[in-house]
Design a protein around this motif. Structure first.
Motif, mmCIF file in Angstrom:
data_model
loop_
_atom_site.group_PDB
_atom_site.id
_atom_site.type_symbol
_atom_site.label_atom_id
_atom_site.label_comp_id
_atom_site.label_asym_id
_atom_site.label_seq_id
_atom_site.Cartn_x
_atom_site.Cartn_y
_atom_site.Cartn_z
ATOM 1 N N SER A 70 0.839 -1.204 0.000
ATOM 2 C CA SER A 70 0.000 0.000 0.000
ATOM 3 C C SER A 70 0.868 1.246 0.000
ATOM 4 O O SER A 70 2.091 1.180 0.128
ATOM 5 N N ALA A 71 0.225 2.400 -0.127
ATOM 6 C CA ALA A 71 0.957 3.660 -0.321
ATOM 7 C C ALA A 71 1.988 3.937 0.769
ATOM 8 O O ALA A 71 3.107 4.370 0.486
ATOM 9 N N SER A 72 1.640 3.687 2.037
ATOM 10 C CA SER A 72 2.583 3.970 3.132
ATOM 11 C C SER A 72 3.556 2.833 3.393
ATOM 12 O O SER A 72 4.483 2.970 4.190
ATOM 13 N N GLN A 73 3.333 1.667 2.753
ATOM 14 C CA GLN A 73 4.221 0.509 2.859
ATOM 15 C C GLN A 73 4.609 0.186 4.309
ATOM 16 O O GLN A 73 5.792 0.150 4.660
ATOM 17 N N PRO A 74 3.626 -0.041 5.171
ATOM 18 C CA PRO A 74 3.942 -0.311 6.584
ATOM 19 C C PRO A 74 4.592 -1.675 6.782
ATOM 20 O O PRO A 74 4.411 -2.586 5.967
ATOM 21 N N GLU A 75 5.330 -1.801 7.881
ATOM 22 C CA GLU A 75 5.836 -3.103 8.280
ATOM 23 C C GLU A 75 4.692 -3.881 8.931
ATOM 24 O O GLU A 75 3.849 -3.292 9.614
ATOM 25 N N VAL A 76 4.652 -5.184 8.722
ATOM 26 C CA VAL A 76 3.562 -6.015 9.231
ATOM 27 C C VAL A 76 4.109 -6.994 10.272
ATOM 28 O O VAL A 76 5.039 -7.751 9.984
ATOM 29 N N ILE A 77 3.521 -6.964 11.474
ATOM 30 C CA ILE A 77 3.880 -7.908 12.529
ATOM 31 C C ILE A 77 2.677 -8.818 12.777
ATOM 32 O O ILE A 77 1.595 -8.338 13.114
ATOM 33 N N ILE A 78 2.864 -10.108 12.567
ATOM 34 C CA ILE A 78 1.795 -11.075 12.788
ATOM 35 C C ILE A 78 1.748 -11.469 14.263
ATOM 36 O O ILE A 78 2.775 -11.800 14.852
ATOM 37 N N LEU A 79 0.552 -11.436 14.846
ATOM 38 C CA LEU A 79 0.326 -11.913 16.211
ATOM 39 C C LEU A 79 -0.858 -12.871 16.157
ATOM 40 O O LEU A 79 -1.989 -12.453 15.878
ATOM 41 N N THR A 80 -0.639 -14.152 16.400
ATOM 42 C CA THR A 80 -1.709 -15.130 16.251
ATOM 43 C C THR A 80 -1.699 -16.158 17.380
ATOM 44 O O THR A 80 -0.637 -16.532 17.878
ATOM 45 N N ALA A 81 -2.886 -16.600 17.759
ATOM 46 C CA ALA A 81 -3.008 -17.664 18.763
ATOM 47 C C ALA A 81 -2.919 -19.038 18.124
ATOM 48 O O ALA A 81 -2.881 -20.054 18.811
ATOM 49 N N PHE A 82 -2.884 -19.071 16.785
ATOM 50 C CA PHE A 82 -2.870 -20.347 16.068
ATOM 51 C C PHE A 82 -1.630 -20.430 15.169
ATOM 52 O O PHE A 82 -1.723 -20.618 13.966
ATOM 53 N N GLY A 83 -0.474 -20.228 15.776
ATOM 54 C CA GLY A 83 0.766 -20.247 15.011
ATOM 55 C C GLY A 83 1.129 -21.639 14.521
ATOM 56 O O GLY A 83 0.861 -22.636 15.195
ATOM 57 N N ASP A 84 1.720 -21.714 13.342
ATOM 58 C CA ASP A 84 2.217 -22.990 12.822
ATOM 59 C C ASP A 84 3.356 -22.708 11.855
ATOM 60 O O ASP A 84 3.550 -21.572 11.403
ATOM 61 N N ARG A 85 4.107 -23.739 11.510
ATOM 62 C CA ARG A 85 5.306 -23.584 10.675
ATOM 63 C C ARG A 85 4.956 -23.056 9.287
ATOM 64 O O ARG A 85 5.637 -22.180 8.753
ATOM 65 N N ASP A 86 3.874 -23.599 8.693
ATOM 66 C CA ASP A 86 3.488 -23.157 7.351
ATOM 67 C C ASP A 86 3.059 -21.693 7.363
ATOM 68 O O ASP A 86 3.399 -20.931 6.449
ATOM 69 N N GLY A 87 2.318 -21.318 8.409
ATOM 70 C CA GLY A 87 1.882 -19.929 8.511
ATOM 71 C C GLY A 87 3.053 -18.982 8.639
ATOM 72 O O GLY A 87 3.075 -17.904 8.032
ATOM 73 N N ALA A 88 4.053 -19.380 9.424
ATOM 74 C CA ALA A 88 5.249 -18.549 9.587
ATOM 75 C C ALA A 88 5.973 -18.384 8.255
ATOM 76 O O ALA A 88 6.429 -17.284 7.904
ATOM 77 N N GLU A 89 6.073 -19.475 7.490
ATOM 78 C CA GLU A 89 6.743 -19.413 6.189
ATOM 79 C C GLU A 89 6.002 -18.487 5.228
ATOM 80 O O GLU A 89 6.619 -17.654 4.551
ATOM 81 N N ILE A 90 4.677 -18.624 5.178
ATOM 82 C CA ILE A 90 3.870 -17.778 4.292
ATOM 83 C C ILE A 90 4.023 -16.307 4.681
ATOM 84 O O ILE A 90 4.192 -15.433 3.822
ATOM 85 N N ALA A 91 3.980 -16.038 5.990
ATOM 86 C CA ALA A 91 4.071 -14.660 6.472
ATOM 87 C C ALA A 91 5.399 -14.020 6.082
ATOM 88 O O ALA A 91 5.433 -12.909 5.534
ATOM 89 N N ILE A 92 6.484 -14.701 6.359
ATOM 90 C CA ILE A 92 7.809 -14.144 6.074
ATOM 91 C C ILE A 92 8.031 -13.971 4.581
ATOM 92 O O ILE A 92 8.558 -12.945 4.123
ATOM 93 N N LYS A 93 7.606 -14.963 3.778
ATOM 94 C CA LYS A 93 7.781 -14.860 2.323
ATOM 95 C C LYS A 93 6.977 -13.709 1.732
ATOM 96 O O LYS A 93 7.331 -13.163 0.687
ATOM 97 N N ASN A 94 5.870 -13.352 2.388
ATOM 98 C CA ASN A 94 5.035 -12.254 1.892
ATOM 99 C C ASN A 94 5.443 -10.896 2.450
ATOM 100 O O ASN A 94 4.779 -9.903 2.199
ATOM 101 N N GLY A 95 6.540 -10.879 3.210
ATOM 102 C CA GLY A 95 7.102 -9.599 3.634
ATOM 103 C C GLY A 95 6.829 -9.190 5.060
ATOM 104 O O GLY A 95 7.098 -8.050 5.445
#
Length: 464
Positions: A70-95
Motif C-alpha cells: 500500500s501507499a505507506s508501505q507499513p511493516e507487518v507484525i503477525i500476532l496469532t493464537a494459532f501459530g504454525d510452521r506453514d503460517g510462519a513461512e507464508i508470512a515471512i515470504k510475503n514480507g
C-alpha cells in the motif's frame, strides 16, 4: 511518534496491545475485521500494522502482501493464537517483519515493534551517497524496493543472485550493484554460462600457461583472474552443467585456483553476482542444480519484477528513450501524443524492457520525419489491440455477448492468448458483479466465492 494499526478481533488483546503502543508514545487505531483493516490501510498512512491471522472475514496471511504494497508501505507484525510452521513461512515470504504467537511476552512485542520502526527509519533516511542508476528508469513502488535492495547489496560484499524473466535487465542491475560498490574501480567481468563447454571451462575460467596444450603459444589470463578486485558476473547460471558447477564451487569456497599447466596456485579476490531466468530452487529439488552451489551463490537475492507489474514506469521510460534515440539519430526531440502513452500502457510486454527498448527504437526510426509520435507509428499488433479496445467501448452490444460467443468471431491472426482472454473475461465479470451489487463488497465476495482479501486484491488490480 509512529502511526500504528491493530487488526485483531480479540477485543481484550486489542486493548492490551493498544495500551502498550500508547505507553511507547505512538498513535494507535484499532479495528476488528480484515475488511475494516484494509479500508484503513488503503485510506490512511501507517508505520506498523499488527495483524491477526484468523479474522471473522478472512485470513490475515492473505492480506500481508497488499498491506505491505500500500501507499505507506507499513511493516507487518503477525500476532496469532494459532501459530504454525506453514503460517510462519507464508508470512515471512510475503514480507512480514515478524511472526509472533499469542500469548507473547510484552517485552517481545515491544522489541519487535522497536526493531521494525528502526528498520523503517533507516529505509526512509536519505542515502549517504547518490545511487548511480545509469539506464535503470522508473520510480514506481516496485522499482523503489529494487533500488533499496541494490543499495544494500552494494554496501556489502555478499554473493548476489539476480532473478527475473527474460528481458528484465539482469545484467544492467548486476553492473549497477558493482558500480555502487567499493569494487567499482575494478573490472566487471561477464561470463555467459550458457556457452561454457565442459571440456574448456578450466582454461576459459582459470587461464593457462604457455605450452599447456597444443595452440597455447603464450600465457593467458582466464575470466576469474580478470575479475581480481572486481566483480565476476555469471549470466544464465542456471544453464551450468553439474561439472561446471563443481568447478566453480571450489573457487568460490577456496578463492584460489591453478591455471591450466601451472603448478603454482593463485589466490583471487572477487565478488560474485549470478543471474538466471530459471527457477533454481525447483532445479535443486529435481537434482538439476547442486544444492551446495545454490547456497553459495544465494547469499542475497534480487528478484526483478516484469514490466507489466510496474506499468507506472512506462511514461518515464517513453520520455527517456525518445530523448535517447532522437539524440542518437541526430533528430529534434519528438513530441508525444497522450494516446501514444495510452497505447503503450495497453500492452503487457512479454519481452519486458528489452522488447520495450527495441519497440521505441523502431518507432523513432519509422517516425523520422514526423515531429509528434502517434499510435500510428507503433507496430501493427499494438494498433490492432487499440482498435479492438475502442470497438468494445463503442459497441455495447458486443460487450454484452458471452465470452464464448465473442471468441467465435475472432479471426486466427487476432486470436488472443489464453492468459489475455482469461484476463478480459475476469475484468468483465468483476465489473458486472460490482455493478449488480451496487459496490457492496460484502455481497460481492459472497457471490464470487472468494475471501475478502482476495477480492480486495482483484478490485485493486482492475482499478474498481
Amino acid at each position: 511518534m509512529a502511526e500504528i494499526l491493530i487488526i485483531d478481533d480479540d477485543k481484550d488483546f486489542n486493548q492490551i496491545l493498544r495500551k502498550i503502543n500508547i505507553q511507547l508514545g505512538h498513535s494507535v487505531t484499532c479495528v476488528f475485521s480484515l475488511t475494516q483493516g484494509m479500508e484503513k490501510v488503503l485510506s490512511g498512512s501507517y508505520d506498523v500494522v499488527f495483524l491477526d491471522v484468523r479474522l471473522p472475514d478472512g485470513s490475515g496471511l492473505d492480506a500481508i502482501a497488499d498491506i505491505h504494497a500500500s501507499a505507506s508501505q507499513p511493516e507487518v507484525i503477525i500476532l496469532t493464537a494459532f501459530g504454525d510452521r506453514d503460517g510462519a513461512e507464508i508470512a515471512i515470504k510475503n514480507g512480514a517483519w515478524n511472526y509472533l504467537q499469542k500469548p507473547s511476552f510484552i517485552s517481545d512485542i515491544k522489541l519487535s515493534l522497536i526493531r521494525a520502526l528502526q528498520f523503517r527509519e533507516q529505509k526512509t533516511q536519505k542515502s549517504l551517497f547518490s545511487l548511480k542508476r545509469d539506464e535503470i528508469i522508473g520510480n514506481s513502488p516496485k522499482m523503489q524496493e529494487i533500488l533499496d535492495l541494490i543499495a544494500r547489496a552494494a554496501s556489502s560484499d555478499a554473493n548476489v543472485l539476480v532473478t527475473g524473466e527474460t528481458g528484465t535487465g539482469k545484467e544492467l542491475f548486476a553492473e549497477t550493484i558493482h558500480k555502487n560498490s567499493s569494487r567499482a574501480q575494478k573490472n566487471f567481468v561477464v561470463v555467459d554460462c550458457a556457452s561454457l563447454p565442459d571440456t574448456l571451462i578450466e582454461s576459459i575460467l582459470f587461464g593457462y600457461e604457455k605450452g599447456a596444450f597444443t595452440g597455447a603459444e603464450r600465457a593467458t589470463e582466464g575470466f576469474i583472474e580478470q575479475a581480481e578486485g572486481g566483480t565476476l558476473f555469471l549470466d544464465e547460471v542456471g544453464e551450468l552443467s553439474p561439472v561446471s558447477q563443481k568447478t566453480f564451487l571450489r573457487v568460490l569456497q577456496e578463492r584460489q585456483f591453478f591455471p591450466v599447466g601451472s603448478k603454482k596456485e593463485k589466490r583471487i579476490n572477487f565478488r560474485l553476482i549470478a543471474a538466471t531466468n530459471r527457477n533454481i530452487e525447483q532445479m535443486v529439488e529435481t537434482g538439476e542444480f547442486r544444492k551446495d552451489f545454490f547456497f553459495r551463490i544465494n547469499s542475497f537475492t534480487l528478484e526483478l519484477p516484469p514490466l507489466r507489474e510496474r506499468k507506472e514506469d512506462i511514461k518515464e521510460l517513453i520520455i527517456h528513450y525518445v530523448k535517447k534515440f532522437c539524440e542518437m539519430y541526430g533528430m529534434e526531440i519528438k513530441g508525444i501524443s497522450p494516446d501514444f502513452f495510452e497505447a503503450m500502457m495497453l500492452y503487457d510486454w512479454p519481452g519486458n524492457v528489452r522488447e520495450f527498448v527495441n519497440t521505441m527504437e523502431r518507432v523513432i526510426t519509422i517516425a523520422r520525419h514526423e515531429s509528434i509520435l502517434f499510435p500510428y507509428h507503433l507496430p501493427s499488433f499494438f494498433r490492432i489491440k487499440i482498435a479492438q479496445s475502442s470497438f468494445s467501448e463503442t459497441k455495447p452490444s458486443q460487450s454484452s455477448l458471452r465470452p464464448e460467443d465473442h471468441i467465435e468471431s475472432v479471426e486466427l491472426e487476432s486470436f488472443p492468448t489464453f492468459e489475455k482472454f482469461s484476463e478480459s473475461c475476469s475484468q468483465k465479470y468483476f465489473r458486472r458483479l460490482m455493478t449488480m451489487v451496487d459496490g457492496q463488497r460484502n455481497e460481492a465476495y459472497r457471490i464470487a466465492g472468494l475471501s475478502r482479501s482476495k477480492l480486495y486484491r482483484i478490485l485493486k488490480d482492475y482499478n474498481l
